[in-house]
Design a protein around this motif. Structure first.
Motif, mmCIF file in Angstrom:
data_model
loop_
_atom_site.group_PDB
_atom_site.id
_atom_site.type_symbol
_atom_site.label_atom_id
_atom_site.label_comp_id
_atom_site.label_asym_id
_atom_site.label_seq_id
_atom_site.Cartn_x
_atom_site.Cartn_y
_atom_site.Cartn_z
ATOM 1 N N LEU A 1 -9.221 0.468 -14.163
ATOM 2 C CA LEU A 1 -8.186 -0.343 -13.923
ATOM 3 C C LEU A 1 -6.814 0.292 -13.721
ATOM 4 O O LEU A 1 -6.717 1.391 -14.322
ATOM 5 N N SER A 2 -6.066 -0.101 -12.598
ATOM 6 C CA SER A 2 -4.592 0.914 -12.280
ATOM 7 C C SER A 2 -3.604 -0.281 -12.358
ATOM 8 O O SER A 2 -3.579 -1.259 -11.799
ATOM 9 N N HIS A 3 -2.478 0.456 -12.767
ATOM 10 C CA HIS A 3 -1.029 -0.418 -12.228
ATOM 11 C C HIS A 3 -0.234 0.564 -11.888
ATOM 12 O O HIS A 3 -0.011 1.475 -12.454
ATOM 13 N N THR A 4 0.258 0.286 -10.583
ATOM 14 C CA THR A 4 1.346 0.949 -10.065
ATOM 15 C C THR A 4 2.566 0.203 -9.907
ATOM 16 O O THR A 4 2.790 -0.774 -9.426
ATOM 17 N N ALA A 5 3.757 1.043 -10.331
ATOM 18 C CA ALA A 5 5.082 0.560 -9.879
ATOM 19 C C ALA A 5 5.786 1.784 -9.149
ATOM 20 O O ALA A 5 6.001 2.882 -9.752
ATOM 21 N N GLU A 6 6.002 1.181 -7.932
ATOM 22 C CA GLU A 6 6.436 2.279 -7.021
ATOM 23 C C GLU A 6 8.040 2.691 -7.195
ATOM 24 O O GLU A 6 8.668 1.817 -7.806
ATOM 25 N N SER A 7 8.264 3.859 -6.899
ATOM 26 C CA SER A 7 9.695 4.276 -7.025
ATOM 27 C C SER A 7 10.371 3.562 -5.891
ATOM 28 O O SER A 7 9.732 3.140 -4.986
ATOM 29 N N LEU B 1 13.262 7.663 0.578
ATOM 30 C CA LEU B 1 13.240 8.906 1.134
ATOM 31 C C LEU B 1 11.898 9.813 1.117
ATOM 32 O O LEU B 1 11.768 10.683 1.665
ATOM 33 N N LEU B 2 11.401 9.421 -0.376
ATOM 34 C CA LEU B 2 10.155 10.503 -0.569
ATOM 35 C C LEU B 2 9.210 10.233 0.569
ATOM 36 O O LEU B 2 8.334 11.090 0.628
ATOM 37 N N THR B 3 9.120 8.970 1.203
ATOM 38 C CA THR B 3 8.074 8.803 1.978
ATOM 39 C C THR B 3 8.497 8.847 3.550
ATOM 40 O O THR B 3 7.363 8.481 4.435
ATOM 41 N N ASP B 4 9.833 9.095 3.700
ATOM 42 C CA ASP B 4 10.286 8.992 5.053
ATOM 43 C C ASP B 4 9.717 9.921 6.037
ATOM 44 O O ASP B 4 9.408 9.647 7.165
ATOM 45 N N SER B 5 9.196 11.236 5.594
ATOM 46 C CA SER B 5 8.784 12.092 6.502
ATOM 47 C C SER B 5 7.179 11.976 6.653
ATOM 48 O O SER B 5 6.415 12.767 7.495
ATOM 49 N N MET B 6 6.356 10.821 6.172
ATOM 50 C CA MET B 6 5.096 10.690 6.238
ATOM 51 C C MET B 6 4.742 9.848 7.319
ATOM 52 O O MET B 6 3.487 9.466 7.816
ATOM 53 N N GLY B 7 5.664 9.330 7.838
ATOM 54 C CA GLY B 7 5.333 8.304 9.165
ATOM 55 C C GLY B 7 4.686 6.976 8.926
ATOM 56 O O GLY B 7 3.660 6.643 9.359
ATOM 57 N N LEU B 8 5.139 6.441 7.695
ATOM 58 C CA LEU B 8 4.282 5.462 6.927
ATOM 59 C C LEU B 8 5.193 4.117 7.266
ATOM 60 O O LEU B 8 4.893 3.033 6.786
ATOM 61 N N GLU B 9 6.405 3.961 7.985
ATOM 62 C CA GLU B 9 7.213 2.753 8.171
ATOM 63 C C GLU B 9 6.167 2.023 9.138
ATOM 64 O O GLU B 9 5.793 2.033 10.021
ATOM 65 N N GLY B 10 6.255 0.600 8.353
ATOM 66 C CA GLY B 10 5.511 -0.461 9.042
ATOM 67 C C GLY B 10 3.984 -0.436 8.561
ATOM 68 O O GLY B 10 3.405 -1.535 9.282
ATOM 69 N N VAL B 11 3.664 0.545 7.719
ATOM 70 C CA VAL B 11 2.140 0.494 7.807
ATOM 71 C C VAL B 11 1.933 -0.140 6.257
ATOM 72 O O VAL B 11 2.434 -0.201 5.277
ATOM 73 N N PHE C 1 7.684 3.815 -0.112
ATOM 74 C CA PHE C 1 8.094 3.579 -1.629
ATOM 75 C C PHE C 1 9.165 2.510 -1.619
ATOM 76 O O PHE C 1 10.421 2.982 -1.177
ATOM 77 N N ASP C 2 9.095 1.184 -1.871
ATOM 78 C CA ASP C 2 10.057 0.345 -1.799
ATOM 79 C C ASP C 2 10.107 -0.461 -3.276
ATOM 80 O O ASP C 2 10.644 -1.639 -3.174
ATOM 81 N N GLY C 3 9.459 0.107 -4.372
ATOM 82 C CA GLY C 3 9.624 -0.588 -5.665
ATOM 83 C C GLY C 3 8.838 -1.748 -5.705
ATOM 84 O O GLY C 3 8.855 -2.448 -6.767
ATOM 85 N N GLU C 4 7.565 -1.785 -4.804
ATOM 86 C CA GLU C 4 6.578 -2.640 -5.389
ATOM 87 C C GLU C 4 5.720 -2.206 -6.444
ATOM 88 O O GLU C 4 5.801 -1.226 -6.850
ATOM 89 N N SER C 5 5.266 -3.323 -7.165
ATOM 90 C CA SER C 5 4.353 -3.469 -8.377
ATOM 91 C C SER C 5 3.013 -4.032 -7.999
ATOM 92 O O SER C 5 3.027 -5.006 -7.403
ATOM 93 N N TYR C 6 1.883 -3.435 -8.205
ATOM 94 C CA TYR C 6 0.685 -4.041 -8.348
ATOM 95 C C TYR C 6 -0.527 -3.321 -8.899
ATOM 96 O O TYR C 6 -0.175 -2.313 -9.582
ATOM 97 N N SER C 7 -1.485 -3.981 -9.234
ATOM 98 C CA SER C 7 -2.728 -3.611 -9.904
ATOM 99 C C SER C 7 -4.120 -3.555 -8.854
ATOM 100 O O SER C 7 -4.110 -4.076 -7.801
#
Length: 643
Positions: free
Chosen positions: A449-455, A459-469, A480-486
């Motif tokens: 089981l995992s729990h993730t609380a994003e930063s 800016l950490l993910t800006d260079s990865m081309g993940l906008e809109g994914v 990274f926009d502060g989401e939390s999920y399990s």
């Protein structure tokens, strides 16, 4: 239609293997070998010098055995040459002498680096010092005394060559073969803190000739997949004490840099040096008992660690896995090896300070690590690929406990946690186990089981081309926009291993919200099943020594689909894979492989993917092997915008 064909093929192949296995008679041997032998080890009171000369008076006091059988290619038959082992001990060392009768002109031996002896003739011992069949040591030497050692990590014989044991050896080639002396300090071994020791052991000799002959003290039943369970027993060792070691390793690296400076107003050159600087590091290792170790390192310098082997990352969309080679993280690393890689110590990239504890308490082994990482790597998994980047400073905690239940079975717990400076965390907890039953069968499982609380630092993910994914049906974004999920992941495997017929059925499931920040989970949002089965036909002599036809079939679905109710258009990947392995004289290995598959990649269907390949390798001598590889067929060009 494809789904129905998979099921029919699986049923047909299983039935065929069952019928063949039931009608193939076991080869008869001339004599019944003595399974699970026992040897009483003698205390040595006279001198033993490790120089390859067996004339020292101490060897006359050692116990001796020359009862060996050929385990491969022969099935527990008398060997073609004689072998013998001498074994004794004193308060500090375990002493071993290996005597191998042979034609000295045919012996294969090289002067080589540690752990590069596996193409030579070699002789050695395997030790399970706790006697619970959960793991042990393999200590080998070639005829010149060059060393090779391995850590056995479970009852099936999985081996980890990264483990290095301190021991002393010397060997020499004689007119009748070769002989080697070994001294293993008890300070290098872990064993119970009791007066009388009972260890499980196996003496093993590899003789590389026209084929690879393998000789063993304890015969190996090919119908029993628990390899360690079949070792013999060493008794008589008493009065030895676990070592309590303290090791301190300080280091300092001085450096100075400079640059050539050009005067703008005159044709003059001046070399300008900056002030000298230095970095200090230190490591402390304490072993309060032979069953536990505590280590601390501050600002470690890993510059002298062996370089990673090169890997080709062309035409792959996933991150590459590298073995752990840093000594600090190798101790106890075998405990973290589970079906799902929840712990990948390379995720601790650049520690400022790190500490760890590994210990054994009865049948339970425990490992705990804590580290302050200066440049924390992130691995973001998805179904179609993975993204990697650095995310600043973090604090990491790793925990693992595993209890051996005997007879190759075990149960364990695992937990990991990483906390980023400035917010953001990832936590994983879970359990796993292995159950051996009906002698030939093993069931293994793991659930996490995992729990993730994003930063919140996008800016950490800006260079990865993940906008809109997005992922999880658009519920969450990859940036990274502060989401939390399990999320959760699971793995189950049922396997059978025997002399003639082997099979394995496995299933894995990774939810789209499952992440393992301190592990190596490069893909999620899928479930995969696979069925594999194979037959093995062996003979001790002849042109072909081992003939093994194999067959596998499998498929991949999205994680939200039912594994028992799916249609062809929901199958994202599927394959049929027949394979033939042949081992022949002159140490010749031949692999014939064919795969037929259908895959949906980036929404585009690729049907009728077929590919065949052949790999041939012959070992001419210990220093020379020749071979060739050919592959013909179709693959997906995944690195193109339009695959």
């Amino acid at each position: 239609m494809l789904k129905a064909n998979f099921r029919r093929l699986s049923i047909l192949c299983t039935a065929m293997f069952l019928v063949l296995d039931a009608h193939i008679a076991q080869a008869q041997v001339d004599s019944q070998p003595a399974y699970k032998p026992s040897l009483e080890v003698k205390r040595v009171t006279l001198s033993v010098k490790i120089d390859g000369d067996l004339s020292d008076p101490g060897w006359a006091q050692a116990a001796r055995t020359d009862q060996f059988v050929e385990t491969d290619p022969g099935d527990q038959i008398p060997p073609g040459v004689k072998s013998a082992t001498l074994i004794g001990y004193d308060d500090a060392n375990l002493y071993l002498a290996f005597i191998a009768w042979d034609n000295p002109k045919q012996i294969r031996a090289t002067f080589c680096e540690r752990d590069n002896i596996w193409n030579d003739d070699y002789f050695g011992i395997m030790l399970d010092t706790y006697g619970d069949r959960s793991g042990g040591y393999e200590i080998f030497v070639n005829p010149y005394g060059m060393q090779g050692d391995v850590r056995v990590t479970n009852s099936s014989g999985n081996e980890d060559e990264s483990h290095n044991l301190i021991f002393y050896s010397a060997g020499r080639v004689t007119d009748s073969g070769y002989q080697v002396e070994v001294a293993v300090p008890f300070s290098s071994l872990r064993f119970p803190n009791i007066d009388v020791q009972t260890w499980r052991a196996q003496f093993w000799r590899d003789r590389q000739r026209e084929t690879r002959y393998r000789y063993a003290w304890a015969p190996v039943n090919r119908n029993d997949p628990c390899w360690i369970c079949q070792w013999g027993t060493l008794t008589g060792i008493r009065g030895i004490k676990p070592a309590t070691n303290i090791e301190v390793l300080p280091s300092i690296v001085g450096h100075q840099s400079g640059a050539l400076r050009v005067q703008p107003t005159a044709p003059q050159f001046d070399f300008s040096n900056e002030n000298p600087d230095a970095e200090f590091s230190a490591a402390l290792r304490v072993s309060p008992t032979s069953s536990s170790t505590a280590e601390v390192t501050v600002n470690p310098d890993f510059s002298q660690v062996e370089s990673d082997p090169g890997q080709v990352d062309v035409n792959t969309t996933f991150a590459l896995f590298f073995q752990e080679r840093r000594p600090f993280f190798q101790e106890g690393n075998e405990l973290y090896q589970t079906p799902i890689t929840a712990v990948y110590t390379r995720s601790i990239n650049d520690p400022i300070v790190a500490a760890k504890f590994t210990g054994r308490f009865g049948r339970t082994s425990v490992a705990y690590s804590i580290a302050r990482d200066d440049h924390s790597p992130f691995l973001l998994p998805s179904f179609g690929g993975s993204a990697t980047f650095l995310a600043g400073k973090s604090t990491v905690n790793l925990f693992r406990a595993q209890t051996a239940l005997g007879n190759g079975s075990s149960i364990g717990l695992i937990g990991t946690d990483r906390r980023l400076d400035g917010g953001g965390s990832g936590t994983v907890i879970g359990g796993d186990g292995s159950l051996r039953f009906l002698k030939n069968w093993q069931f293994r499982f793991q659930t996490l089981l995992s729990h993730t609380a994003e930063s919140s630092d996008s800016l950490l993910t800006d260079s990865m081309g993940l906008e809109g994914v997005t992922f999880d049906r658009g519920r969450h974004t990859m940036v990274f926009d502060g989401e939390s999920y399990s999320g959760h992941a699971s793995s189950v495997r049922l396997s059978r291993s025997s002399r003639r017929w082997d099979l394995e059925a496995s299933y894995q499931s990774f939810r789209p919200t499952f992440r393992a920040d301190n592990g190596f989970v490069f893909k999620n949002d899928f479930q995969q099943w696979n069925f594999w089965s194979g037959l093995t036909f062996r003979q001790a002599k002849g042109l072909i020594l081992n003939f093994s036809p194999q067959f596998s079939v499998g498929g991949v679905l999205k994680a939200d689909k039912s594994p028992f109710d799916w249609s062809l258009d929901e199958l994202l990947d599927s394959w049929i894979n027949p394979h033939i392995y042949i081992n022949a004289i002159r140490q010749t290995d031949i692999n014939l492989d064919y795969v037929y598959s259908r895959e949906v990649f980036r929404g585009k269907e690729f049907a009728g993917i077929s590919r065949g390949q052949m790999n041939w390798n012959t070992r001419v001598s210990s220093a020379l092997s020749v071979g060739w590889f050919v592959s013909y067929g179709r693959v997906i060009a995944r690195n193109l915008d339009d695959p």
